[in-house]
Design a protein around this motif. Sequence first.
Motif, mmCIF file in Angstrom:
data_model
loop_
_atom_site.group_PDB
_atom_site.id
_atom_site.type_symbol
_atom_site.label_atom_id
_atom_site.label_comp_id
_atom_site.label_asym_id
_atom_site.label_seq_id
_atom_site.Cartn_x
_atom_site.Cartn_y
_atom_site.Cartn_z
ATOM 1 N N GLY A 40 29.793 -10.665 -10.568
ATOM 2 C CA GLY A 40 30.614 -9.592 -10.030
ATOM 3 C C GLY A 40 31.567 -10.050 -8.945
ATOM 4 O O GLY A 40 32.445 -9.305 -8.539
ATOM 5 N N ILE A 41 31.428 -11.269 -8.473
ATOM 6 C CA ILE A 41 32.295 -11.787 -7.415
ATOM 7 C C ILE A 41 33.455 -12.573 -8.007
ATOM 8 O O ILE A 41 34.618 -12.267 -7.767
ATOM 9 N N CYS A 42 33.149 -13.600 -8.791
ATOM 10 C CA CYS A 42 34.205 -14.464 -9.335
ATOM 11 C C CYS A 42 34.560 -14.112 -10.776
ATOM 12 O O CYS A 42 35.480 -14.684 -11.347
ATOM 13 N N VAL A 84 26.075 0.074 -1.972
ATOM 14 C CA VAL A 84 27.506 -0.079 -2.198
ATOM 15 C C VAL A 84 27.940 -1.331 -1.458
ATOM 16 O O VAL A 84 27.672 -1.490 -0.274
ATOM 17 N N ILE A 85 28.584 -2.239 -2.173
ATOM 18 C CA ILE A 85 29.143 -3.435 -1.551
ATOM 19 C C ILE A 85 30.614 -3.477 -1.933
ATOM 20 O O ILE A 85 30.965 -3.436 -3.109
ATOM 21 N N VAL A 86 31.474 -3.535 -0.922
ATOM 22 C CA VAL A 86 32.914 -3.552 -1.145
ATOM 23 C C VAL A 86 33.449 -4.913 -0.735
ATOM 24 O O VAL A 86 33.250 -5.346 0.401
ATOM 25 N N TYR A 87 34.093 -5.582 -1.673
ATOM 26 C CA TYR A 87 34.721 -6.873 -1.415
ATOM 27 C C TYR A 87 36.220 -6.651 -1.253
ATOM 28 O O TYR A 87 36.806 -5.833 -1.944
ATOM 29 N N SER A 103 29.058 -2.940 3.356
ATOM 30 C CA SER A 103 27.795 -2.942 2.623
ATOM 31 C C SER A 103 26.916 -1.838 3.194
ATOM 32 O O SER A 103 26.665 -1.810 4.397
ATOM 33 N N GLN A 104 26.479 -0.937 2.349
ATOM 34 C CA GLN A 104 25.708 0.207 2.829
ATOM 35 C C GLN A 104 24.728 0.673 1.756
ATOM 36 O O GLN A 104 25.095 0.799 0.595
ATOM 37 N N LEU A 119 32.090 5.380 0.971
ATOM 38 C CA LEU A 119 33.267 4.537 1.147
ATOM 39 C C LEU A 119 34.316 5.219 2.017
ATOM 40 O O LEU A 119 34.915 4.599 2.899
ATOM 41 N N SER A 120 34.534 6.500 1.799
ATOM 42 C CA SER A 120 35.529 7.245 2.573
ATOM 43 C C SER A 120 35.184 7.257 4.066
ATOM 44 O O SER A 120 36.062 7.091 4.914
ATOM 45 N N ASN A 121 33.908 7.428 4.383
ATOM 46 C CA ASN A 121 33.482 7.389 5.788
ATOM 47 C C ASN A 121 33.790 6.030 6.409
ATOM 48 O O ASN A 121 34.238 5.949 7.555
#
Length: 148
Positions: A40-42, A84-87, A103-104, A119-121
């Motif tokens: 999911g990263i590369c 949830v992890i956002v890159y 990351s939450q 994500l919005s918060n």
Amino acid sequence: MQNFIIMPECGCEKRKFSEGYVKIGFTFIEKDELQLPQCGICMKVLSNDSMRPNRLERHLKQQHPPLVLKTKGCDESTVDCAQVIVYGRYIGGDIIQEEILYSQSLTAGTTSEDIFNSLSNFVEKTDLDWKKLVGLCTDGAPAMIGLS
């Protein structure tokens, strides 16, 4: 006239994707009736033989050492822990760089609304500009398309 040797089908074990691999950071693609793990990263697609937790974790440790994190807020005995992890990808000089922005753990639920609110918060607290968002990718979970 040429002679052709017909090889029998490989008797190799075809490994199947496990939902637990999503927690490690992998999804899969199907190619020639095989499930192949995809980072999911590369976004690199690995061999079907790599569809084992230790080999997937090894890929992360070798290819993405700064991004390997212990899951915060999740009890390891709990199988149904969603995170949830956002890159963020950005151009730094002449190369594309990537960092974890957010990351939450999701405690309220995993519906698309719960994920968006989380994500919005984060975006509001950090004064990020929604207008600069140029792309979005998910793991394709049913919650991401409005199903809970």
